[in-house]
Write a protein that holds these residues in place. Structure first.
Motif, mmCIF file in Angstrom:
data_model
loop_
_atom_site.group_PDB
_atom_site.id
_atom_site.type_symbol
_atom_site.label_atom_id
_atom_site.label_comp_id
_atom_site.label_asym_id
_atom_site.label_seq_id
_atom_site.Cartn_x
_atom_site.Cartn_y
_atom_site.Cartn_z
ATOM 1 N N VAL A 1 0.838 -1.207 0.000
ATOM 2 C CA VAL A 1 0.000 0.000 0.000
ATOM 3 C C VAL A 1 0.872 1.255 0.000
ATOM 4 C CG1 VAL A 1 -1.925 -1.121 1.201
ATOM 5 C CG2 VAL A 1 -0.213 0.090 2.530
ATOM 6 N N SER B 1 -3.697 -2.143 -3.641
ATOM 7 C CA SER B 1 -4.206 -2.705 -2.393
ATOM 8 C C SER B 1 -5.124 -1.700 -1.721
ATOM 9 C CB SER B 1 -3.054 -3.066 -1.459
ATOM 10 O OG SER B 1 -2.450 -4.260 -1.895
ATOM 11 N N ARG B 2 -6.062 -2.222 -0.934
ATOM 12 C CA ARG B 2 -7.017 -1.327 -0.263
ATOM 13 C C ARG B 2 -6.609 -1.071 1.172
ATOM 14 N NH1 ARG B 2 -12.512 -3.928 -2.464
ATOM 15 N NH2 ARG B 2 -11.501 -5.456 -3.788
ATOM 16 N N ALA B 3 -7.206 -0.030 1.710
ATOM 17 C CA ALA B 3 -7.078 0.213 3.152
ATOM 18 C C ALA B 3 -8.392 -0.215 3.798
ATOM 19 C CB ALA B 3 -6.816 1.682 3.413
ATOM 20 N N PRO B 4 -8.332 -0.733 5.007
ATOM 21 C CA PRO B 4 -9.573 -1.101 5.682
ATOM 22 C C PRO B 4 -10.377 0.140 6.045
ATOM 23 C CG PRO B 4 -7.720 -1.367 7.175
ATOM 24 C CD PRO B 4 -7.152 -0.995 5.840
#
Lengths: 440, 117
Positions: free
Chosen positions: B51, B109-112
């Protein structure tokens, strides 16, 4: 080598489970229930889907709505992080087709392979059937093993032993703050309210406990806050262990350079008594050697595997597992991962997520009628912050030892030369990357 | 500016040259390799898609990956932490990891989701 010999060796190798397994995604079938949605449990749910394909039914049971990271939570005490920055939802996992239940798992029937769920405030019971169960229960506290809370005969002492002082209530007078959340915030507020010139006392339990360097990071963070805002104050660390358990030289150097004279570290110090401070705020704390006053008191209690694992733990309170699959040695079909596992492995978030991946891969294999990997290998790192902008690591690769049947550190691991700003940056990115890996 | 900035800048040249993520052959990954590569994700993101902050490993060419890892092992490349990981791995594992990461698609990618507390 002749062909016959080769075949013989081959079958011996297969019998011994020596060949690496190749499992096609989508082959695994069955129902996997995971109880516990922390670093270990959430990782297992995600990776079961990634590696097990669409035919697995995956359910994740976790009663609390939010995920609050223990890593970095000492920075809330130091003041450079807010608890909200460490608090996340688990809905980032929904796109994997994981059924999430915000329920309590009340009991397990391993013969019928059923977990019974209940929901707070209702009397409804819901059974979940599984082929494989993963429990990732984290830790619980063993207050009866805390010397100051039992008398000479070993009976629990009552005076201060109530929810007002100890335990899981959100704001006890003596917070443990060893599960990130309300108590972390409560302890920070106590530090803020403490006058300059006060004393913060913390006690560290005997190993093993969650996050080996954590207590020393905590001492550093409180000293960081004091050095900026309350420079006449002191930190006293009463450690039941004979020495600093992790990154000793690095912590000592940081304490010397950053907070000279502020942190008083006392090894082999068991707290034998805690009393009210005769009408004043704070407490009197007795050890075998001394008696001292604490304006703010933080007891990190002795620990054991989380409640859910009760009945699957050993005399020390931790769960013995097969390190190839993390299947319980006590209850077949149940896999236990994370801090609850009995081992010499550091109880870290990275470790929990790696164990989750071994267990997920093994369960995918088992549900595909393939043998699990006989030689798991993975990396682990723990970063610790000694101020808002300085951090250091301990890092190791761990490798399964087939003779000893445990995970052993490979050669080549080690710690930072010194705490640095660069590693503080990397440690913050570690957190962002592992949160992304575990929760999305 | 630090050395990793330079590394990141010239590293861009190396992505996507030999890798064909579209053809990634998942079935060739043993569970052994997946777990080992999976343990890099704490710092390098899921399947090597960081990320931020640490290098992206997804789509690196095997030759480049192996050269970096060998240099970490030999102490010939400045590193904060990678020498401790690289020195714990075998030659075979490094080769397999190089192949694994070269086959991973580069994705964001993602962040929560943050929850107010």
């Amino acid at each position: 080598m002749q062909r016959r010999e080769f075949l013989k060796l081959m079958s011996a190798a297969i019998a011994a489970g020596m060949l690496p397994t190749t499992v096609k995604a989508g082959q695994a079938r069955g129902r996997v229930v995971i109880v516990g949605g922390g670093y270990a449990g959430a990782t297992a749910a995600k990776y079961l889907r990634l590696w097990g394909g669409e035919k697995l039914e995956i359910s994740l049971v976790e009663e609390s709505h939010t995920f609050i990271s223990c890593p970095l939570s000492n920075l809330v005490l130091g003041g450079s992080k807010k608890i909200g920055e460490l608090t996340f939802g688990r809905n980032g996992l929904d796109h994997y087709g994981i059924r999430r239940y915000e329920h309590t798992a009340s009991f397990i029937n391993p013969e019928q392979r059923i977990v019974m769920l209940t929901k707070a405030g209702t009397s409804l019971m819901m059974p979940l059937q599984y082929d494989r169960l993963i429990i990732a229960p984290g830790i619980d506290f063993v207050w009866d093993r805390y010397p100051a809370l039992r008398d000479a005969a070993g009976n629990p002492l009552t005076p201060l032993r109530d929810a007002e002082h100890f335990g899981e209530s959100p704001q006890p007078r003596i917070p443990h703050a060893w599960k990130a959340g309300a108590q972390t915030v409560a302890l920070r507020r106590q530090l803020e309210a403490m006058p300059d010139g006060g004393t913060f006392v913390m006690s560290v339990p005997k190993m093993p406990y969650r996050c080996p360097p954590g207590p020393y990071e905590r001492a550093s963070q409180v000293a960081f806050y004091f050095s900026r805002h309350k420079p006449k104050s002191k930190v006293i660390v009463l450690d039941e262990n004979p020495d600093i358990v992790s990154k000793k030289a690095l912590f000592l150097r940081a304490w010397n350079e950053l907070y000279p004279g502020m942190i008083d570290y006392r090894p082999n110090n068991v707290v034998t008594e805690i009393r009210e401070n005769g009408g004043q705020d704070g407490f009197r704390v007795k050890t075998e050697f001394d008696e001292l006053s604490a304006d703010v008191l933080n007891v990190i209690p002795p620990q054991c595997a989380g409640d859910l694992a009760q009945g699957m733990d050993n005399v020390d309170g931790w769960c013995e597992v097969d390190f190839m699959t993390y299947e319980s040695k006590v209850v077949p079909g149940v896999h236990i991962i994370g801090d609850a596992v009995s081992s010499a492995l550091p109880k870290s978030a990275h470790m929990a997520s790696s164990q989750a991946k071994v267990a997920a891969a093994a369960i995918v294999a088992l549900l595909s009628d393939a043998p699990p990997d006989p030689q798991p290998v993975f990396a682990n790192t723990c970063y610790s912050f000694v101020s808002d902008k300085l951090a250091m690591h301990v890092a190791n690769v761990y490798r399964y030892d087939a003779q000893k049947k445990i995970m052993l550190p490979a050669e080549g691991g080690g710690v930072s030369d010194r705490a640095s700003e660069q590693e503080s940056d990397y440690a913050q990115w570690w957190a962002k990357n592992i949160w992304s890996d575990v929760l999305t | 500016m630090n050395r990793h900035f330079f590394a990141a800048a010239w590293l861009c040249l190396f992505y996507g040259t030999g890798a064909s993520p579209a053809l990634a052959d998942e079935s060739a990954d043993t569970s052994h390799l997946r777990v080992l590569a999976g343990s890099c994700a704490a710092c390098h993101g899921t399947n090597g898609n960081s990320v931020g902050g640490t290098p992206v490993l997804a789509g690196l060419t095997p030759a480049y990956f192996i050269a970096r890892m060998q240099a970490f092992r030999a102490g010939k490349l400045d590193s904060t932490v990678m020498h401790h990981h690289a020195q714990g791995l075998t030659e075979d594992e490094i080769t397999l990891l190089a192949d694994y990461f070269s086959r991973q698609a580069r994705v964001t990618s993602r962040a929560p989701t943050a929850e107010n507390h």
